[in-house]
Design an enzyme around this catalytic site. Structure first.
Site, PDB file in Angstrom:
ATOM      1  N   SER A 130       0.835  -1.207   0.000  1.00  0.00           N
ATOM      2  CA  SER A 130       0.000   0.000   0.000  1.00  0.00           C
ATOM      3  C   SER A 130       0.864   1.249   0.000  1.00  0.00           C
ATOM      4  O   SER A 130       1.972   1.247   0.513  1.00  0.00           O
ATOM      5  CB  SER A 130      -0.904   0.018   1.228  1.00  0.00           C
ATOM      6  OG  SER A 130      -1.642   1.218   1.233  1.00  0.00           O
ATOM      7  N   LYS A 184      -4.621  -6.654   3.013  1.00  0.00           N
ATOM      8  CA  LYS A 184      -4.553  -5.485   2.123  1.00  0.00           C
ATOM      9  C   LYS A 184      -5.948  -5.105   1.640  1.00  0.00           C
ATOM     10  O   LYS A 184      -6.292  -3.923   1.532  1.00  0.00           O
ATOM     11  CB  LYS A 184      -3.632  -5.792   0.932  1.00  0.00           C
ATOM     12  CG  LYS A 184      -3.668  -4.738  -0.190  1.00  0.00           C
ATOM     13  CD  LYS A 184      -2.994  -3.438   0.226  1.00  0.00           C
ATOM     14  CE  LYS A 184      -3.283  -2.222  -0.619  1.00  0.00           C
ATOM     15  NZ  LYS A 184      -3.342  -2.278  -2.023  1.00  0.00           N
ATOM     16  N   HIS A 187      -7.650  -3.362   4.419  1.00  0.00           N
ATOM     17  CA  HIS A 187      -7.048  -2.025   4.494  1.00  0.00           C
ATOM     18  C   HIS A 187      -7.735  -1.094   3.491  1.00  0.00           C
ATOM     19  O   HIS A 187      -8.127   0.023   3.825  1.00  0.00           O
ATOM     20  CB  HIS A 187      -5.543  -2.118   4.203  1.00  0.00           C
ATOM     21  CG  HIS A 187      -4.913  -0.805   3.842  1.00  0.00           C
ATOM     22  ND1 HIS A 187      -5.058  -0.223   2.590  1.00  0.00           N
ATOM     23  CD2 HIS A 187      -4.160   0.064   4.554  1.00  0.00           C
ATOM     24  CE1 HIS A 187      -4.419   0.933   2.569  1.00  0.00           C
ATOM     25  NE2 HIS A 187      -3.867   1.121   3.739  1.00  0.00           N
ATOM     26  N   ASN A 188      -7.914  -1.562   2.278  1.00  0.00           N
ATOM     27  CA  ASN A 188      -8.555  -0.719   1.263  1.00  0.00           C
ATOM     28  C   ASN A 188     -10.017  -0.447   1.611  1.00  0.00           C
ATOM     29  O   ASN A 188     -10.516   0.654   1.385  1.00  0.00           O
ATOM     30  CB  ASN A 188      -8.462  -1.377  -0.119  1.00  0.00           C
ATOM     31  CG  ASN A 188      -7.085  -1.238  -0.730  1.00  0.00           C
ATOM     32  OD1 ASN A 188      -6.101  -1.102  -0.003  1.00  0.00           O
ATOM     33  ND2 ASN A 188      -6.997  -1.289  -2.037  1.00  0.00           N
ATOM     34  N   GLU A 191     -10.064   2.144   4.117  1.00  0.00           N
ATOM     35  CA  GLU A 191      -9.738   3.404   3.410  1.00  0.00           C
ATOM     36  C   GLU A 191     -11.015   4.003   2.799  1.00  0.00           C
ATOM     37  O   GLU A 191     -11.247   5.213   2.901  1.00  0.00           O
ATOM     38  CB  GLU A 191      -8.700   3.067   2.338  1.00  0.00           C
ATOM     39  CG  GLU A 191      -8.265   4.183   1.439  1.00  0.00           C
ATOM     40  CD  GLU A 191      -7.331   3.638   0.351  1.00  0.00           C
ATOM     41  OE1 GLU A 191      -6.344   2.949   0.676  1.00  0.00           O
ATOM     42  OE2 GLU A 191      -7.602   3.900  -0.844  1.00  0.00           O
TER      43      GLU A 191
HETATM   44  N1  LIG Z   1      -1.000   1.986  -8.943  1.00  0.00           N
HETATM   45  C1  LIG Z   1      -1.102   1.895  -7.627  1.00  0.00           C
HETATM   46  O1  LIG Z   1      -1.200   2.897  -6.896  1.00  0.00           O
HETATM   47  C2  LIG Z   1      -1.072   0.563  -6.979  1.00  0.00           C
HETATM   48  C3  LIG Z   1      -1.003   0.485  -5.590  1.00  0.00           C
HETATM   49  C4  LIG Z   1      -0.901  -0.779  -5.006  1.00  0.00           C
HETATM   50  C5  LIG Z   1      -0.900  -1.901  -5.796  1.00  0.00           C
HETATM   51  N2  LIG Z   1      -1.001  -1.795  -7.157  1.00  0.00           N
HETATM   52  C6  LIG Z   1      -0.983  -3.011  -7.954  1.00  0.00           C
HETATM   53  O2  LIG Z   1       0.315  -3.171  -8.485  1.00  0.00           O
HETATM   54  C7  LIG Z   1       0.254  -3.872  -9.728  1.00  0.00           C
HETATM   55  C8  LIG Z   1       0.962  -3.057 -10.785  1.00  0.00           C
HETATM   56  O3  LIG Z   1       0.328  -1.796 -10.903  1.00  0.00           O
HETATM   57  P1  LIG Z   1       0.813  -0.714 -11.966  1.00  0.00           P
HETATM   58  O4  LIG Z   1      -0.146   0.435 -11.838  1.00  0.00           O
HETATM   59  O5  LIG Z   1       2.256  -0.466 -11.808  1.00  0.00           O
HETATM   60  O6  LIG Z   1       0.676  -1.468 -13.356  1.00  0.00           O
HETATM   61  P2  LIG Z   1      -0.627  -1.962 -14.193  1.00  0.00           P
HETATM   62  O7  LIG Z   1      -1.061  -0.854 -15.071  1.00  0.00           O
HETATM   63  O8  LIG Z   1      -1.616  -2.561 -13.277  1.00  0.00           O
HETATM   64  O9  LIG Z   1       0.021  -3.124 -15.101  1.00  0.00           O
HETATM   65  C9  LIG Z   1       0.943  -2.855 -16.096  1.00  0.00           C
HETATM   66  C10 LIG Z   1       2.066  -3.859 -16.037  1.00  0.00           C
HETATM   67  O10 LIG Z   1       1.554  -5.196 -16.210  1.00  0.00           O
HETATM   68  C11 LIG Z   1       2.245  -5.805 -17.323  1.00  0.00           C
HETATM   69  N3  LIG Z   1       1.368  -6.777 -17.974  1.00  0.00           N
HETATM   70  C12 LIG Z   1       0.069  -6.612 -18.317  1.00  0.00           C
HETATM   71  N4  LIG Z   1      -0.405  -7.726 -18.890  1.00  0.00           N
HETATM   72  C13 LIG Z   1       0.616  -8.629 -18.914  1.00  0.00           C
HETATM   73  C14 LIG Z   1       0.748  -9.980 -19.372  1.00  0.00           C
HETATM   74  N5  LIG Z   1      -0.292 -10.625 -19.891  1.00  0.00           N
HETATM   75  N6  LIG Z   1       1.946 -10.565 -19.224  1.00  0.00           N
HETATM   76  C15 LIG Z   1       2.980  -9.922 -18.673  1.00  0.00           C
HETATM   77  N7  LIG Z   1       2.922  -8.644 -18.213  1.00  0.00           N
HETATM   78  C16 LIG Z   1       1.752  -8.027 -18.337  1.00  0.00           C
HETATM   79  C17 LIG Z   1       2.607  -4.650 -18.198  1.00  0.00           C
HETATM   80  O11 LIG Z   1       3.601  -5.014 -19.115  1.00  0.00           O
HETATM   81  P3  LIG Z   1       3.807  -4.190 -20.499  1.00  0.00           P
HETATM   82  O12 LIG Z   1       4.630  -3.018 -20.144  1.00  0.00           O
HETATM   83  O13 LIG Z   1       4.499  -5.145 -21.381  1.00  0.00           O
HETATM   84  O14 LIG Z   1       2.429  -3.824 -20.988  1.00  0.00           O
HETATM   85  C18 LIG Z   1       3.062  -3.646 -17.165  1.00  0.00           C
HETATM   86  O15 LIG Z   1       4.352  -3.940 -16.675  1.00  0.00           O
HETATM   87  C19 LIG Z   1      -1.239  -4.086 -10.008  1.00  0.00           C
HETATM   88  O16 LIG Z   1      -1.611  -5.370  -9.565  1.00  0.00           O
HETATM   89  C20 LIG Z   1      -1.903  -3.030  -9.144  1.00  0.00           C
HETATM   90  O17 LIG Z   1      -3.221  -3.369  -8.794  1.00  0.00           O
HETATM   91  C21 LIG Z   1      -1.055  -0.593  -7.741  1.00  0.00           C
END
Ligand SMILES: NC(=O)c1ccc[n+]([C@@H]2O[C@H](COP(=O)([O-])OP(=O)(O)OC[C@H]3O[C@@H](n4cnc5c(N)ncnc54)[C@H](OP(=O)(O)O)[C@@H]3O)[C@@H](O)[C@H]2O)c1
Length: 478
Positions: A130, A184, A187-188, A191
């Site tokens: 988080s 988690k 937690h959300n 939130e």
């Molecule tokens: N954003 C936040 O504030 C936040 C906070 C806590 C947790 N999270 C979690 O953290 C994770 C990542 O979040 P994010 O916002 O950084 O990214 P995201 O937009 O959720 O995902 C994009 C990433 O996933 C990869 N991807 C998508 N489909 C794929 C596939 N079929 N095979 C391999 N790779 C694949 C993409 O690769 P390419 O570059 O090749 O497309 C890219 O690296 C998610 O589960 C999200 O829920 C996010």
């Protein structure tokens, strides 16, 4: 042959990229990989000087670049993409390696994946992270599940890169298989409740006082110096004081009043229903977002439904502000108490040994609900680890009791003046329900027996009974 990287991150969008930089800044050699290589290259080009990165274009090279037992953090879009990455990784790994899913997985998926990887002799650590992108880079709150054995080698690294409060890491072992992602999720959910309660407090102040957004921002800033001190109160003050550059209006007034969600609130409420835990604060917050987005219903209702409410006239401004503050604090205690009840119920249901006090401790920093108040929760569970509800701890009992008259005045005033306060009102209703000597549930049981022969128990003797409602109304033991 084993590689040199101590930890690897695959999935280098905003979260994975920042997490990888955080590892590197703490002196770890970090293997980095992404499905499309351009992201890997840009990470190394832009931030290669922050530490030691080992970039790989193929998953096979990525795995080979890690020292054994390998620690691979997956940070990709939750759901199908996580399974796709796991499927690609597993044939390349060896017994004892650790796969960490740090994305926002739904905990039943984590339970399924942990069991599947165990078959291959691999550790699967579903980990809640988080704090958004800022937290990932500078220190998130980290909630890892999986085996204790995996935590022994992985835990020190996670604790190292986590946020610290008073020198204490905001990362700790949560419990087996899906426990980390479950915590988690809650937690959300909390939130959501916290944000809704703050939004209702803002609305009450706006409508009750006729104050400007900026004036209310000052009130929140003031509140942030006391018991309510938290990240969410702090950013609320900032947002309310912000002016839209285009129009010169209060920023909050130019935003469409339709709140969205990514789904973790929904998961929390669904699970609350599954476990039979009344997480009314989280549920009302989730439904409030749904109501705000129900545009056709809102338009139709606005056209015909009268308020039959007067314009709110608050006589004593300072007393009203203090009432709202106390009502907010009491409602917040209820929402957190319910969330911790949900964690306790889940621990029993899914066989997890979760230290609730430790959960409050690792939420003190790095995450969105970070707050001074969480220290009080940790202390409460230190006093009694098996506390049946947080509200029963002496500190919270006193805190809520002292705010009770204010809480009742605020909820009654809101109802009389037509201001919707679903989270404030339902929290007070929960409080009165859970403390009631006797509930009208007795009548519900009688109704159920009347139309469905569902039986009932009596207050005066053991056994299960049914009354012949359609016959002579005699009672028989069922
Ligand atoms: N954003 C936040 O504030 C936040 C906070 C806590 C947790 N999270 C979690 O953290 C994770 C990542 O979040 P994010 O916002 O950084 O990214 P995201 O937009 O959720 O995902 C994009 C990433 O996933 C990869 N991807 C998508 N489909 C794929 C596939 N079929 N095979 C391999 N790779 C694949 C993409 O690769 P390419 O570059 O090749 O497309 C890219 O690296 C998610 O589960 C999200 O829920 C996010």
């Amino acid at each position: 042959m084993s590689g040199t990287a101590q930890i690897g991150v695959t999935g280098l969008a905003v979260m994975g990229r920042n997490l990888a930089r955080n590892f590197a800044r703490h002196g770890y050699t970090v293997a980095v990989h992404n499905r499309s290589y351009a992201r890997t290259q840009s990470l190394v080009e832009e931030h290669g000087d922050e530490g030691t990165f080992v970039p790989s274009e193929s998953m096979a090279d990525f795995v080979a670049s890690l020292e054994r037992p390998r620690k691979v953090v997956i940070m990709v879009k939750a759901g199908g993409p996580t399974d796709a990455v796991i499927d690609e990784l597993v044939p390349l790994l060896e017994e004892g390696d650790i796969v960490v899913d740090a994305g926002n997985a739904h905990f039943p998926d984590t339970i399924r994946r942990e069991a599947a990887l165990k078959e291959h002799g691999l550790h699967f650590v579903g980990t809640g992270v988080s704090g958004g992108e800022e937290g990932a880079l500078n220190g998130p709150s980290i909630m890892p599940g999986g085996t204790r054995e995996a935590y022994e080698s992985l835990g020190p690294i996670l604790e190292d890169i986590s946020a610290k409060v008073d020198g204490v890491p905001c990362a700790t072992y949560v419990g087996s298989d899906g426990a980390g992602h479950f915590v988690k999720m809650v937690h959300n959910g909390i939130e959501y409740a916290d944000m809704q309660l703050i939004a209702e407090a803002y609305d009450l102040l706006r409508q009750g006082l006729g104050a400007s957004a900026a004036e209310i921002g000052e009130i929140f800033a003031q509140w942030n110096t006391g018991d309510l001190e938290s990240f969410l109160i702090e950013i609320t003050a900032d947002v309310l004081k912000h002016t839209d550059a285009d129009t010169g209006k209060a920023f909050v007034d130019i935003i469409l009043d339709q709140a969205e969600q990514k789904g973790t609130g929904r998961w929390t409420v669904q699970n609350g229903l599954d476990l039979g835990v009344p997480i009314t604060g989280i549920a009302e917050a989730t439904f409030a977002r749904a109501l705000s987005g129900s545009v056709p219903q809102r338009e139709a209702a606005r056209a015909v439904l009268p308020a039959h409410a007067a314009q709110w006239e608050v006589k004593d401004r300072d007393a009203f502000i203090e009432d709202v503050r106390q009502a907010l604090y009491a409602s917040k205690v209820v929402a957190y108490s319910q969330g911790f009840d949900q964690i306790a119920a889940a621990a029993t249901e899914y066989g997890w040994d979760i230290d609730r006090g430790a959960m409050a401790r690792i939420w003190r920093g790095g995450c969105i609900i970070r707050a001074r108040f969480l220290n009080r929760i940790t202390e409460a569970y230190e006093r009694a680890a098996d506390l049946p509800l947080l509200l029963a701890d002496e500190y919270f009992t006193d805190a809520v009791a002292s705010g009770l008259p204010a809480w009742r005045r605020v909820v009654a005033g809101a109802a009389q003046n037509g201001v919707p306060t679903p989270a404030f009102s339902s929290s007070l209703a929960y409080y009165d329900g859970v403390r009631a000597e006797r509930l009208p549930a007795a009548l519900v049981q009688a109704q159920r027996d009347f139309f469905g022969a569902h039986t009932y128990k009596r207050v005066d003797r053991e056994g299960t009974f049914h009354t012949e409602w359609s016959g002579d109304r005699t009672e028989a033991e069922a």
